[in-house]
Each structure stands twice: as structure tokens, then as C-alpha cells.
Design an enzyme around this catalytic site. Structure first.
Site, PDB file in Angstrom:
ATOM      1  N   ARG A 151       0.809  -1.221   0.000  1.00 56.09           N
ATOM      2  CA  ARG A 151       0.000   0.000   0.000  1.00 56.09           C
ATOM      3  C   ARG A 151       0.841   1.269   0.000  1.00 56.09           C
ATOM      4  O   ARG A 151       0.572   2.195  -0.773  1.00 56.09           O
ATOM      5  CB  ARG A 151      -0.927  -0.003   1.234  1.00 56.09           C
ATOM      6  CG  ARG A 151      -2.194  -0.814   1.047  1.00 56.09           C
ATOM      7  CD  ARG A 151      -2.672  -1.383   2.374  1.00 56.09           C
ATOM      8  NE  ARG A 151      -1.700  -2.311   2.909  1.00 56.09           N
ATOM      9  CZ  ARG A 151      -1.618  -3.587   2.525  1.00 56.09           C
ATOM     10  NH1 ARG A 151      -2.469  -4.051   1.634  1.00 56.09           N
ATOM     11  NH2 ARG A 151      -0.699  -4.392   3.016  1.00 56.09           N
ATOM     12  N   THR A 152       1.857   1.331   0.840  1.00 58.97           N
ATOM     13  CA  THR A 152       2.618   2.579   0.937  1.00 58.97           C
ATOM     14  C   THR A 152       3.346   2.881  -0.356  1.00 58.97           C
ATOM     15  O   THR A 152       3.262   3.990  -0.896  1.00 58.97           O
ATOM     16  CB  THR A 152       3.617   2.508   2.106  1.00 58.97           C
ATOM     17  OG1 THR A 152       2.907   2.241   3.318  1.00 58.97           O
ATOM     18  CG2 THR A 152       4.366   3.825   2.247  1.00 58.97           C
ATOM     19  N   LYS A 181      25.998  -4.531  -1.620  1.00 60.06           N
ATOM     20  CA  LYS A 181      27.460  -4.532  -1.773  1.00 60.06           C
ATOM     21  C   LYS A 181      28.157  -3.814  -0.637  1.00 60.06           C
ATOM     22  O   LYS A 181      29.380  -3.705  -0.621  1.00 60.06           O
ATOM     23  CB  LYS A 181      27.836  -3.864  -3.098  1.00 60.06           C
ATOM     24  CG  LYS A 181      27.192  -4.486  -4.319  1.00 60.06           C
ATOM     25  CD  LYS A 181      27.529  -3.671  -5.572  1.00 60.06           C
ATOM     26  CE  LYS A 181      26.802  -4.206  -6.797  1.00 60.06           C
ATOM     27  NZ  LYS A 181      27.080  -3.388  -8.005  1.00 60.06           N
ATOM     28  N   ARG A 202      11.590   3.651   2.789  1.00 59.18           N
ATOM     29  CA  ARG A 202      11.274   2.744   3.897  1.00 59.18           C
ATOM     30  C   ARG A 202      12.542   1.982   4.230  1.00 59.18           C
ATOM     31  O   ARG A 202      13.240   1.502   3.331  1.00 59.18           O
ATOM     32  CB  ARG A 202      10.153   1.772   3.530  1.00 59.18           C
ATOM     33  CG  ARG A 202       9.982   0.656   4.567  1.00 59.18           C
ATOM     34  CD  ARG A 202       8.725  -0.135   4.364  1.00 59.18           C
ATOM     35  NE  ARG A 202       7.551   0.683   4.684  1.00 59.18           N
ATOM     36  CZ  ARG A 202       6.304   0.223   4.659  1.00 59.18           C
ATOM     37  NH1 ARG A 202       6.063  -1.036   4.326  1.00 59.18           N
ATOM     38  NH2 ARG A 202       5.299   1.008   4.959  1.00 59.18           N
ATOM     39  N   HIS A 230       6.003   5.934  11.278  1.00 55.60           N
ATOM     40  CA  HIS A 230       5.403   5.872   9.941  1.00 55.60           C
ATOM     41  C   HIS A 230       4.469   7.082   9.847  1.00 55.60           C
ATOM     42  O   HIS A 230       3.244   6.946   9.898  1.00 55.60           O
ATOM     43  CB  HIS A 230       4.641   4.568   9.785  1.00 55.60           C
ATOM     44  CG  HIS A 230       4.300   4.214   8.370  1.00 55.60           C
ATOM     45  ND1 HIS A 230       4.386   5.113   7.314  1.00 55.60           N
ATOM     46  CD2 HIS A 230       3.848   3.050   7.817  1.00 55.60           C
ATOM     47  CE1 HIS A 230       4.020   4.512   6.196  1.00 55.60           C
ATOM     48  NE2 HIS A 230       3.699   3.261   6.473  1.00 55.60           N
TER      49      HIS A 230
END
Length: 405
Positions: A151-152, A181, A202, A230
Site C-alpha cells: 500500500r505505501t 554490496k 522505507r 510511519h
């Protein structure tokens, strides 16, 4: 409103047709002494780069200045904190948005929240007329997601495209970017900001968004940082509560489930503290109880809260039951603790029968078994409407951060 650089935007053929030459304000946050982020203006009035900017007109020269300006800032140009003015005049069309980045819920006050919600309501109208909007034409958004998201990520990308912008995306940056890496987050941010005008990130580490914002010269939006916060979810949650219940002052709300690891409930608690007469019930298994920092914050703001184990009783008193899943990914190898916590509190028809007629059930999603599918057809099940509201809030934030009110 934080005072912006006098050269923060350029008009090309009478309208803003390309992103400004990067933000000049830098994000600072003092975790121990302040509950809200403050903007900083660099007073570079004596630097050659500042004087050069007076004479710039072409886009290439704007970009050159942006590089020179950021370089001069890193070389020790004195910066000063600028107070945020949230008078109604500061929300007028054409004014700069008060924030450079969206990192934590404490950044917002009531007036700013109300103004953002007004823009979100406008975005609902824009969405119905898509694909005609060109508000963000010429802008590029980069999404850096180090943890899974449906959703986000998709709502941010949809929001950008519905406003005429474009998207650069990496779905699993932890495995499919140079992070695999060993590249540092700071180096990744410095690279990606060269390709885009705003970064939505995120990350699996709490505090990562703040690090990214401190590094970047373009806006950064925290789309979730581990068990931290959030903020855009909290914004859409409060927006949803206002639309569904009809008020924010005086509401009673139950936060249910994984309150220790749930970044959504943490951010929501911070925002609800802006309103009067709110009471919050914490309903959770013992191993995932709400942490003391949130309880202390609520107490300091005069917000009444109570811990209880009785979901049925609480559901009968509340305007909102905000259910969350037990987050297995936060338990590491302690699967025994996860099994101890899961399945303790389930919203089913029995719980719904105890709720008031006007009350709603919300959930940040995804759900597992903590809300039964039999609840979905109850008009008080608001979680899919809640998810849709995320599009409007994120459209509003992208518009505000990139072009202002």
C-alpha cells in the site's frame, strides 16, 4: 512558516515548470530536547555563491548554484534556526510548505494537520479527474524501499503519477541495490538525489529516515523506519478518523495488537496528542506492550491512557478500534515470543456486535487473522477506505513538499 530562501523557486514562462534548484533548508532534530522538527535557514549572504544566484536565470545555472550552495553549507556557513509560523496566512496558495521533509509525527501541529487535510480533500477531486492533472509535471520521485510494502509504495507511486510526475523505484533495495554490496545509506542518498526531486524511503532501521534527511538536499519522506515511525500512515489514519467519526476532539480509541513494534501506532499516538479530550486504550499481549516513551509523551501532553486486557469491554466504549498484526519479522529468532503474542486479540463478529453504531474498525494492513473476513461487509469496517485515503494524503504531501500550498 519557516522562512525560505529568497531564491527558492524560479518562474519559467509564467509558471513553475521544473523543480526548484534543490532545497536550501536543512533538517535538524534534537531528540532529547524537542518533540518537533525545526527547519534551519543557512545565512549565506556573504558567500560568493549567494551573490552569484542573483544573476542566474537559466536552468543549468540554477543547478550549478544548487551544487555551489550545498558545498558552501558543508564548509561551515553559519546556520540559524527559524521559527515556524503556522498562522492561517502561511497556508495561502503559493506559500512554501512549512516542512522540508516528513520524518516524524511530532513535526505537525493542529493547524498544519487541518490545512493538509483540506489539500487532501482537493486531491480527491483531482484523482477523479485524472489523468488530467499536471501539478507535478517535470518532477521525479524516487522510492527506496528496503522492506516489503504494497500500500505505501504503490499509493506513493500512484499519487505521483496522478499529479503528472514520474517515478524511479526500487522494490527491494536491501537486496537489489548497492546496499547489498555494502554501500552506506548516506552514499545511496547522495547518489539518488542526483536523479530525482524527492525521495520516499522505507528502511529496516529506526532513525534511518532522519539520517537520510540530514544527508539529502531534496525532500525526504519517511515511509516507515523499522519499529520507529510511519508518519504518513498516521496522517491518513487521523484523516480517516475525522471522515468516519466526524470529529477528533473527545474521541476514545483502542490501539490493539503489536504496540511494541508497530510504528503506525506510535506515530498515531503522537498525532492524537494534538487533540483535546482524547482517551487511548492499549490492548496487547504482555510481550508487545506499548513502550514507555509513548506513554510518557502522552502523559506530558495531558492525554489520558489506560492499559487493559479486555478487548470486548473497550470495544463497547470506543469510537475507533485500531487493530494491528503481530509482526513476526520483529521477533528475530524468538519465535516462541511471537507464538505467545499472536492470536490473543481478534476482531470478529462478536466484537463488532459490542461496538457502537457510529464506531469503526481500522487497520494499517496487511492483516493476517486478527480481523476475520466476516467483518469485511460490516459498514463499520473502515480499513479499505482507510487505505484509499492514503492516496489522497500522499498526493497532498507530494504537492506541498514540491510546489507549496
Amino acid at each position: 512558516m519557516a522562512a525560505s530562501s529568497p531564491f527558492s523557486a524560479y518562474a519559467i514562462q509564467g509558471q513553475m515548470s521544473y523543480p526548484e534548484s534543490r532545497k536550501s533548508l536543512q533538517y535538524l532534530s534534537n531528540i532529547s530536547n524537542s518533540s518537533c522538527k525545526q527547519s534551519v535557514r543557512c545565512n549565506a549572504v556573504s558567500s560568493p555563491a549567494y551573490m552569484t544566484k542573483m544573476r542566474l536565470s537559466s536552468f543549468e545555472n540554477q543547478l550549478k548554484f544548487a551544487i555551489a550552495e550545498r558545498s558552501s553549507q558543508r564548509k561551515g556557513v553559519c546556520c540559524s534556526v527559524t521559527d515556524v509560523d503556522n498562522s492561517r496566512a502561511s497556508f495561502s496558495p503559493g506559500k512554501k510548505f512549512q516542512l522540508d521533509d516528513v520524518i516524524e509525527a511530532q513535526q505537525f501541529d493542529r493547524d498544519t494537520l487541518s490545512a493538509i487535510f483540506e489539500v487532501a480533500r482537493d486531491m480527491e477531486k483531482v484523482e477523479k479527474n485524472s489523468p488530467g492533472s499536471q501539478i507535478l509535471k517535470g518532477y521525479l520521485m524516487a522510492t527506496l524501499f528496503y522492506e516489503p510494502s504494497t500500500r505505501t509504495r504503490l499509493s506513493f507511486e500512484s499519487a505521483m503519477k496522478r499529479l503528472g510526475g514520474e517515478v524511479l523505484t526500487t522494490e527491494n533495495a536491501r537486496e537489489f541495490s548497492s546496499a547489498a554490496k555494502g554501500e552506506t545509506l548516506e552514499d545511496t542518498i547522495r547518489t539518488v538525489e542526483g536523479y530525482s526531486d524527492i525521495i520516499v524511503m522505507r528502511h529496516f532501521e529506526s532513525g534511518a529516515a532522519r539520517r537520510a534527511a540530514a544527508t539529502a538536499g531534496i525532500p525526504v519522506i519517511n515511509a516507515g523506519d523499522g519499529p520507529g515511525q510511519h508518519p504518513t500512515q498516521a496522517l491518513l489514519d487521523v484523516y480517516t478518523i475525522e471522515r468516519e467519526v466526524g470529529k477528533l476532539d473527545g474521541i476514545k480509541l483502542a490501539l490493539v495488537g503489536d504496540l511494541a513494534n508497530g510504528r503506525t501506532v506510535r506515530s498515531l499516538a503522537y498525532l492524537l496528542a494534538k487533540y483535546q479530550g482524547v482517551k487511548i486504550y492499549f490492548v496487547s499481549p504482555g510481550v508487545v506492550k506499548m513502550k514507555d516513551d509513548i506513554k510518557g509523551y502522552l502523559t506530558s501532553k495531558g492525554v489520558e491512557w489506560e492499559e487493559t486486557a479486555d478487548l470486548i469491554e473497550v470495544a463497547s466504549m470506543c469510537d475507533v478500534v485500531y487493530q494491528t498484526r503481530i509482526q513476526r519479522e520483529r521477533f528475530g529468532e524468538r519465535i516462541d515470543l511471537y507464538e505467545e503474542a499472536r492470536g490473543k486479540y481478534i476482531v470478529d463478529r462478536g466484537v463488532m456486535n459490542m461496538m457502537q453504531k457510529h464506531a469503526v474498525v481500522m487497520h494499517p494492513l496487511p492483516r493476517l487473522d486478527e480481523i476475520t473476513v466476516g467483518v469485511d461487509d460490516d459498514p463499520r469496517a473502515a480499513y479499505f477506505r482507510q487505505a484509499k485515503n492514503g492516496l489522497y494524503i500522499r498526493m497532498a504531501l507530494l504537492k506541498l513538499l514540491l510546489v507549496g500550498w
